[in-house]
Design a protein around this motif. Structure first.
Motif, short mmCIF file in Angstrom:
data_model
loop_
_atom_site.label_atom_id
_atom_site.label_comp_id
_atom_site.label_asym_id
_atom_site.label_seq_id
_atom_site.Cartn_x
_atom_site.Cartn_y
_atom_site.Cartn_z
N VAL A 1 -62.07 -32.54 91.96
CA VAL A 1 -61.95 -32.56 90.50
C VAL A 1 -62.40 -33.92 89.97
CG1 VAL A 1 -60.12 -30.83 90.36
CG2 VAL A 1 -59.52 -33.22 90.64
N ASP A 2 -62.97 -33.90 88.79
CA ASP A 2 -63.46 -35.14 88.19
C ASP A 2 -62.35 -35.95 87.54
OD1 ASP A 2 -66.10 -34.58 88.94
OD2 ASP A 2 -66.44 -33.39 87.11
N SER A 3 -61.41 -35.27 86.89
CA SER A 3 -60.36 -35.98 86.13
C SER A 3 -59.00 -35.37 86.43
CB SER A 3 -60.65 -35.90 84.63
OG SER A 3 -61.91 -36.46 84.32
N PRO A 4 -58.40 -35.74 87.55
CA PRO A 4 -57.09 -35.20 87.90
C PRO A 4 -55.95 -35.91 87.15
CG PRO A 4 -57.80 -36.72 89.60
CD PRO A 4 -58.92 -36.65 88.60
N ASP A 5 -55.93 -35.74 85.82
CA ASP A 5 -54.94 -36.43 85.00
C ASP A 5 -53.52 -36.02 85.36
OD1 ASP A 5 -56.94 -37.71 83.66
OD2 ASP A 5 -56.84 -36.48 81.86
N ARG A 6 -53.31 -34.70 85.44
CA ARG A 6 -51.97 -34.16 85.69
C ARG A 6 -51.98 -33.35 86.98
NH1 ARG A 6 -49.02 -30.79 81.59
NH2 ARG A 6 -47.24 -31.63 82.75
N VAL A 7 -50.97 -33.60 87.81
CA VAL A 7 -50.89 -32.94 89.11
C VAL A 7 -49.49 -32.37 89.29
CG1 VAL A 7 -51.06 -33.26 91.62
CG2 VAL A 7 -52.58 -34.55 90.10
N LEU A 8 -49.43 -31.16 89.83
CA LEU A 8 -48.17 -30.53 90.21
C LEU A 8 -48.12 -30.44 91.72
CD1 LEU A 8 -45.53 -28.91 89.58
CD2 LEU A 8 -46.96 -26.85 89.61
N VAL A 9 -47.05 -30.94 92.32
CA VAL A 9 -46.83 -30.82 93.76
C VAL A 9 -45.61 -29.94 93.97
CG1 VAL A 9 -46.34 -32.02 95.92
CG2 VAL A 9 -47.82 -33.10 94.21
N GLY A 10 -45.81 -28.81 94.63
CA GLY A 10 -44.71 -27.93 94.98
C GLY A 10 -44.21 -28.25 96.37
#
Length: 227
Positions: free
Chosen positions: A62-71
């Protein structure tokens, strides 16, 4: 798992016992932390390379991983690797075991403490399946969704996690991605049925990782699907 392990702390949950343990590091330096859930060895800190690779492979797509969710919090290695990428502005971690969240905030294992104290992280005690279906906070969309809640659909930590690998759940996860986002799933072995299901929903890459642990060659797998 080394039989010389000692339990630091444990708790009884609706899904069984969860325990944080330590054993001597084979190299003679320090200790190895282990996480055991419902009697199943979940992970340790001896070689977190595949957890790190989950984050690296997803971030590279991804170019812009601003927000990430880790489960799945685990011992914190996946989230810590995500945080090393300065493009990431915020990480939501969803962990079903409230006790593990508490142990992280008490820094009972080094990486857990680093993650819990980090200003770009919010740890949520909850069910990631409900989050991905929009039934519980936090709310998306996310540029990356990383799922490391099991050893994969063939070796479940909790039987109830089987639902996470069904087509409807995977479709829900993909729907929580921002345009161009990526859903990444960790597994302890190749999962052909999971790959087939993901490919029926979205273009998907399978990445195989070979690791040597205590004299054994093991093959892990990552599955990365695009929104």
């Amino acid at each position: 798992m080394d039989t010389t392990s000692e339990t630091i702390v444990s708790a009884t949950t609706p899904r069984g016992e969860i325990a944080l343990r330590v054993r001597p590091d084979p190299s003679g330096s320090g200790v190895v932390h282990e996480l055991v859930v419902a009697g199943v060895f979940a992970m340790d800190s001896l070689d977190p390379s595949t957890e790190v690779a989950l984050a690296q492979e997803a971030l590279a797509r991804v170019d812009s991983p601003d927000r990430v969710l880790v489960g799945g919090l685990g011992l914190g290695f996946t989230t810590w690797q995500v945080l090393k990428d300065k493009r990431v502005r915020h990480v939501d971690v969803v962990e079903i075991e409230e006790d593990l969240v508490a142990w992280a905030r008490l820094a009972l294992a080094p990486t857990l403490g680093l993650v819990a104290r980090h200003p770009r992280v919010t740890i949520h005690a909850g069910d990631v399946d409900r989050v991905l279906h929009g039934e519980s906070d936090p709310a998306g969309p996310w540029d990356l969704v990383l799922l490391d809640v099991d050893n994969g659909p063939s070796f479940l930590v909790h039987e109830g996690n089987e639902r996470l690998y069904r087509a409807d759940a995977l479709r829900a996860a993909l729907s929580r991605l921002a345009p161009g986002g990526v859903l990444a799933i960790w597994a302890a072995q190749r999962e052909p049925a999971l790959l087939d299901t993901l490919e029926s929903l979205s273009p998907t890459d399978e990445v195989l990782l070979e690791v040597e642990r205590e004299g054994r060659r093991l093959e892990y797998a990552l599955y990365l699907a695009r929104a």
